[in-house]
Design an enzyme around this catalytic site. Sequence first.
Site, PDB file in Angstrom:
ATOM      1  CE  LYS A 134      -2.879   2.491   4.259  1.00 44.08           C
ATOM      2  NZ  LYS A 134      -2.180   1.251   4.525  1.00 44.08           N
ATOM      3  CB  SER A 167      -0.934   0.001   1.211  1.00 37.68           C
ATOM      4  OG  SER A 167      -0.215   0.256   2.383  1.00 37.68           O
TER       5      SER A 167
END
Lengths: 168, 169
Positions: free
Chosen positions: A91, A38
Site C-alpha cells: 500500500k 488494490s
Amino acid sequence: MGTVNFLWNLTKNYFTFGLIGLTLSDRYASIVPVGGISMSPTFNPHDDSSVRSLTRDFVVVEKLCLEKYKFSLGDVVVFSSPTNHKEKNIKRITALPGDLVSTPHYDAVVIPEGHCWVEGDNQAWSLDSRSFGPIPLGLVRGRVTHVVWPPHRFGKVERMTPKSIASF
Amino acid sequence: MGVGNLKQLTPFVKEAFQQTLFVAKFLCGIHVTNSYICTFALTQGPSMLPTFNLTGDLVLAERLSTRFQKMQRGDVVLMRSPENPRKIVIKRLTGMGGDTVKYVAAHGNNDKQDTIVVPDGHVWIEGDNKFNTNDSRKFGPVPYGLVQGRVFWTVWPPEDFGSVGREVQ
C-alpha cells in the site's frame, strides 16, 4: 564415488547460493509479485481475471530503509497485515506520525508516534487503514522502488502525495 | 612480458577471490543464523524485573517458534516497539488473539480492572514489573507481525545462567 562427489558439490553450491541469496534479499532488495488490484493503476492496471495471473506485476522491494525506518509521505511499502502476519500487503503511506486523517469510519485520527496510515491507490477496492486504522511502522518489510515485469511497464514507482492520488 | 606477468598473477587473483567468497559466505551464514534461528539480545531497564536485572542481562532468543506460530501464553518475547520501530523491547506474552484479558490499567493508584478481547492476529504483552513498564496496558494489543523471537536462555550474569520460564519467578 564420482557421483557422490558430484552430488556433494551440487548440494554445497545450492546451499551457498541459498545462503547468499537469502542474505541479499533480506538486507538489500528482493523481487516480489504483486497480487490483487488494490494498487491499480500503479500495479496490475488491467482488471481481467482470466489473464490476471499472467500479467501480474513484479516489483523490486528495497530493504535498506529498514535500518532507520525513515519513510516519506507517498512511499509505496510492503508490510505484514496487522490482522494476519503471514500475509504481506502493498500500500501507499498517506500519513505519518502527527498527521491528521479524516475517514468515513473514524471521525478524524491523529497518527500516533511510530505508526503510519496506509491506503491503496484503488480506493474503491482496497482493504487498508480506512478499515483497520493506523499500523505500526515496525510491520513494514520494505519499500517498493521499481516495476520490473512486464517489460513494457518497466519503470520507477513514483512517490505520490495524497493530493495527486485524489486527482486521478 | 606483460602477458607473462598477468599469467603469474592469475593464481593470486584466484586465491583472493576465493578468500573473499569465503568471508562473504561466513557473513551470510551469520546473518541467516541470526535472523532465522537464534540471536543474542541485551535487556535493558526495569520493566522485566525480577526476571531480568536492572543492569542488563545477555539473553538468547530463538526465531523458530515465532515463525511457526508455536508461541504460548507466558513466553518472554522480543518485539519491535509499536511506538518506535527502531527499538526492540522484551516483554511477556500474556494473551493471544481471541483471549479475554483482564488487566489493571494503573497499578498503585487504584485496582480497577479492565477487560479486553484481543483481536485476531494480535497479542497482549505485559512487563513483569507491573509498576514500571510500557506495555499493552498503555498501547493496547499489538499485531503478531511485530514479534521477533522468543527469549529462552539467560547467558549473563553467570548466577542467572539458565532457561527463562513461562512463569514469573
